[in-house]
Design a protein around this motif. Structure first.
Motif, PDB file in Angstrom:
ATOM      1  N   ALA A  51      30.736  -2.590 -38.685  1.00  0.00           N
ATOM      2  CA  ALA A  51      29.499  -2.337 -37.935  1.00  0.00           C
ATOM      3  C   ALA A  51      28.341  -3.169 -38.483  1.00  0.00           C
ATOM      4  CB  ALA A  51      29.154  -0.849 -37.990  1.00  0.00           C
ATOM      5  N   GLU A  52      28.236  -3.253 -39.806  1.00  0.00           N
ATOM      6  CA  GLU A  52      27.173  -4.079 -40.407  1.00  0.00           C
ATOM      7  C   GLU A  52      27.373  -5.551 -40.045  1.00  0.00           C
ATOM      8  OE1 GLU A  52      26.250  -1.477 -44.433  1.00  0.00           O
ATOM      9  OE2 GLU A  52      27.946  -2.878 -44.438  1.00  0.00           O
ATOM     10  N   PHE A  53      28.628  -5.994 -40.069  1.00  0.00           N
ATOM     11  CA  PHE A  53      28.943  -7.378 -39.708  1.00  0.00           C
ATOM     12  C   PHE A  53      28.559  -7.639 -38.261  1.00  0.00           C
ATOM     13  CE2 PHE A  53      31.926 -10.522 -37.991  1.00  0.00           C
ATOM     14  CZ  PHE A  53      31.758 -11.571 -38.889  1.00  0.00           C
ATOM     15  N   HIS A  54      28.938  -6.702 -37.382  1.00  0.00           N
ATOM     16  CA  HIS A  54      28.639  -6.878 -35.958  1.00  0.00           C
ATOM     17  C   HIS A  54      27.133  -6.963 -35.733  1.00  0.00           C
ATOM     18  CE1 HIS A  54      29.693  -6.682 -31.709  1.00  0.00           C
ATOM     19  NE2 HIS A  54      28.513  -6.101 -31.588  1.00  0.00           N
ATOM     20  N   GLU A  55      26.404  -6.028 -36.314  1.00  0.00           N
ATOM     21  CA  GLU A  55      24.959  -5.988 -36.107  1.00  0.00           C
ATOM     22  C   GLU A  55      24.275  -7.218 -36.703  1.00  0.00           C
ATOM     23  OE1 GLU A  55      23.205  -2.241 -36.970  1.00  0.00           O
ATOM     24  OE2 GLU A  55      21.183  -3.026 -36.939  1.00  0.00           O
ATOM     25  N   LYS A  56      24.723  -7.639 -37.875  1.00  0.00           N
ATOM     26  CA  LYS A  56      24.099  -8.776 -38.558  1.00  0.00           C
ATOM     27  C   LYS A  56      24.136 -10.043 -37.697  1.00  0.00           C
ATOM     28  CE  LYS A  56      24.250 -11.376 -42.878  1.00  0.00           C
ATOM     29  NZ  LYS A  56      24.826 -11.443 -44.235  1.00  0.00           N
ATOM     30  N   TYR A  57      25.229 -10.253 -36.956  1.00  0.00           N
ATOM     31  CA  TYR A  57      25.388 -11.503 -36.208  1.00  0.00           C
ATOM     32  C   TYR A  57      25.244 -11.354 -34.699  1.00  0.00           C
ATOM     33  CZ  TYR A  57      26.802 -13.487 -40.607  1.00  0.00           C
ATOM     34  OH  TYR A  57      26.809 -13.922 -41.913  1.00  0.00           O
ATOM     35  N   HIS A  58      24.991 -10.161 -34.219  1.00  0.00           N
ATOM     36  CA  HIS A  58      24.968  -9.928 -32.770  1.00  0.00           C
ATOM     37  C   HIS A  58      24.000 -10.878 -32.043  1.00  0.00           C
ATOM     38  CE1 HIS A  58      25.313  -7.909 -28.963  1.00  0.00           C
ATOM     39  NE2 HIS A  58      24.002  -7.715 -28.940  1.00  0.00           N
ATOM     40  N   GLU A  59      22.770 -10.930 -32.475  1.00  0.00           N
ATOM     41  CA  GLU A  59      21.781 -11.764 -31.777  1.00  0.00           C
ATOM     42  C   GLU A  59      22.153 -13.247 -31.838  1.00  0.00           C
ATOM     43  OE1 GLU A  59      19.322 -10.748 -29.838  1.00  0.00           O
ATOM     44  OE2 GLU A  59      19.918  -8.681 -30.224  1.00  0.00           O
ATOM     45  N   GLU A  60      22.629 -13.702 -32.997  1.00  0.00           N
ATOM     46  CA  GLU A  60      22.997 -15.116 -33.130  1.00  0.00           C
ATOM     47  C   GLU A  60      24.220 -15.454 -32.281  1.00  0.00           C
ATOM     48  OE1 GLU A  60      22.302 -17.074 -37.154  1.00  0.00           O
ATOM     49  OE2 GLU A  60      22.531 -14.949 -37.676  1.00  0.00           O
ATOM     50  N   VAL A  61      25.174 -14.526 -32.187  1.00  0.00           N
ATOM     51  CA  VAL A  61      26.357 -14.754 -31.355  1.00  0.00           C
ATOM     52  C   VAL A  61      25.945 -14.811 -29.884  1.00  0.00           C
ATOM     53  CG1 VAL A  61      28.514 -13.697 -30.545  1.00  0.00           C
ATOM     54  CG2 VAL A  61      28.037 -13.836 -32.987  1.00  0.00           C
ATOM     55  N   LEU A  62      25.056 -13.920 -29.474  1.00  0.00           N
ATOM     56  CA  LEU A  62      24.564 -13.955 -28.095  1.00  0.00           C
ATOM     57  C   LEU A  62      23.868 -15.276 -27.802  1.00  0.00           C
ATOM     58  CD1 LEU A  62      23.028 -10.400 -27.489  1.00  0.00           C
ATOM     59  CD2 LEU A  62      25.093 -11.367 -26.447  1.00  0.00           C
ATOM     60  N   GLU A  63      23.037 -15.708 -28.731  1.00  0.00           N
ATOM     61  CA  GLU A  63      22.297 -16.953 -28.545  1.00  0.00           C
ATOM     62  C   GLU A  63      23.252 -18.150 -28.476  1.00  0.00           C
ATOM     63  OE1 GLU A  63      19.150 -19.406 -31.200  1.00  0.00           O
ATOM     64  OE2 GLU A  63      18.688 -17.289 -30.859  1.00  0.00           O
ATOM     65  N   GLU A  64      24.276 -18.141 -29.319  1.00  0.00           N
ATOM     66  CA  GLU A  64      25.191 -19.282 -29.394  1.00  0.00           C
ATOM     67  C   GLU A  64      26.192 -19.317 -28.236  1.00  0.00           C
ATOM     68  OE1 GLU A  64      24.842 -21.624 -31.664  1.00  0.00           O
ATOM     69  OE2 GLU A  64      26.569 -22.808 -31.062  1.00  0.00           O
ATOM     70  N   PHE A  65      26.737 -18.140 -27.878  1.00  0.00           N
ATOM     71  CA  PHE A  65      27.834 -18.104 -26.903  1.00  0.00           C
ATOM     72  C   PHE A  65      27.466 -17.456 -25.573  1.00  0.00           C
ATOM     73  CE2 PHE A  65      29.713 -18.021 -31.173  1.00  0.00           C
ATOM     74  CZ  PHE A  65      30.449 -19.198 -31.126  1.00  0.00           C
ATOM     75  N   GLY A  66      26.302 -16.818 -25.499  1.00  0.00           N
ATOM     76  CA  GLY A  66      25.888 -16.180 -24.255  1.00  0.00           C
ATOM     77  C   GLY A  66      26.495 -14.803 -24.058  1.00  0.00           C
ATOM     78  N   GLU A  67      27.367 -14.392 -24.936  1.00  0.00           N
ATOM     79  CA  GLU A  67      27.992 -13.069 -24.897  1.00  0.00           C
ATOM     80  C   GLU A  67      28.519 -12.750 -26.294  1.00  0.00           C
ATOM     81  OE1 GLU A  67      31.228 -13.314 -22.143  1.00  0.00           O
ATOM     82  OE2 GLU A  67      32.412 -14.563 -23.450  1.00  0.00           O
ATOM     83  N   ASP A  68      28.738 -11.460 -26.525  1.00  0.00           N
ATOM     84  CA  ASP A  68      29.298 -11.037 -27.805  1.00  0.00           C
ATOM     85  C   ASP A  68      30.447 -10.087 -27.515  1.00  0.00           C
ATOM     86  OD1 ASP A  68      29.926 -10.224 -30.350  1.00  0.00           O
ATOM     87  OD2 ASP A  68      27.910  -9.541 -30.867  1.00  0.00           O
ATOM     88  N   GLU A  69      31.639 -10.624 -27.475  1.00  0.00           N
ATOM     89  CA  GLU A  69      32.838  -9.843 -27.159  1.00  0.00           C
ATOM     90  C   GLU A  69      33.700  -9.638 -28.395  1.00  0.00           C
ATOM     91  OE1 GLU A  69      33.340  -8.385 -24.268  1.00  0.00           O
ATOM     92  OE2 GLU A  69      31.488  -9.253 -23.486  1.00  0.00           O
ATOM     93  N   ARG A  70      33.076  -9.706 -29.591  1.00  0.00           N
ATOM     94  CA  ARG A  70      33.849  -9.510 -30.814  1.00  0.00           C
ATOM     95  C   ARG A  70      34.389  -8.084 -30.893  1.00  0.00           C
ATOM     96  NH1 ARG A  70      29.862 -10.369 -35.211  1.00  0.00           N
ATOM     97  NH2 ARG A  70      28.449  -9.570 -33.629  1.00  0.00           N
ATOM     98  N   PRO A  71      35.547  -7.897 -31.494  1.00  0.00           N
ATOM     99  CA  PRO A  71      36.143  -6.556 -31.594  1.00  0.00           C
ATOM    100  C   PRO A  71      35.481  -5.676 -32.649  1.00  0.00           C
ATOM    101  CG  PRO A  71      37.535  -8.156 -32.669  1.00  0.00           C
ATOM    102  CD  PRO A  71      36.428  -8.938 -31.998  1.00  0.00           C
ATOM    103  N   THR A  72      34.426  -6.166 -33.276  1.00  0.00           N
ATOM    104  CA  THR A  72      33.762  -5.392 -34.327  1.00  0.00           C
ATOM    105  C   THR A  72      32.671  -4.478 -33.780  1.00  0.00           C
ATOM    106  OG1 THR A  72      32.287  -7.280 -34.690  1.00  0.00           O
ATOM    107  CG2 THR A  72      34.205  -7.073 -36.154  1.00  0.00           C
ATOM    108  N   LYS A  73      32.460  -4.464 -32.464  1.00  0.00           N
ATOM    109  CA  LYS A  73      31.383  -3.663 -31.879  1.00  0.00           C
ATOM    110  C   LYS A  73      31.624  -2.176 -32.159  1.00  0.00           C
ATOM    111  CE  LYS A  73      29.120  -2.626 -27.529  1.00  0.00           C
ATOM    112  NZ  LYS A  73      29.076  -2.921 -26.093  1.00  0.00           N
ATOM    113  N   PRO A  74      30.687  -1.552 -32.894  1.00  0.00           N
ATOM    114  CA  PRO A  74      30.863  -0.126 -33.200  1.00  0.00           C
ATOM    115  C   PRO A  74      30.565   0.741 -31.982  1.00  0.00           C
ATOM    116  CG  PRO A  74      28.854  -0.966 -34.213  1.00  0.00           C
ATOM    117  CD  PRO A  74      29.524  -2.132 -33.546  1.00  0.00           C
ATOM    118  N   ALA A  75      31.181   1.915 -31.934  1.00  0.00           N
ATOM    119  CA  ALA A  75      30.921   2.849 -30.836  1.00  0.00           C
ATOM    120  C   ALA A  75      29.435   3.176 -30.804  1.00  0.00           C
ATOM    121  CB  ALA A  75      31.730   4.123 -31.041  1.00  0.00           C
TER     122      ALA A  75
END
Length: 80
Positions: A51-75
């Protein structure tokens, strides 16, 4: 958080140089890829949660790829 029975991952000294060389040929942000790889090792070693990993990179992943479909998304993680 760290399980003493689990072996720790210790990257070889040259891994970042090799990762940068591999990522230099792709159109995506090399620095982001190397930082994420470094923190993925921290997740494997129990030093950072999924969850910390997902949150730490969420905005940068969205900016870079336009979506964040990583399996680390916490409930319950709010994407907005």
């Amino acid at each position: 958080m760290t399980d003493p029975q689990q072996p720790r991952l210790t990257p070889i000294d040259e891994w970042e140089d090799e990762a940068e060389e591999m990522l230099d040929d792709v159109e995506y942000d090399t620095d982001l890829g190397v930082r994420m790889a470094r923190d993925a090792i921290r997740v494997s070693n129990g030093e950072l949660t999924d969850a910390e990993f997902h949150e730490k990179y969420h905005e940068e992943v969205l900016e870079e790829f336009g979506e964040d479909e990583r399996p680390t998304k916490p409930a319950g993680f709010d994407d907005d």
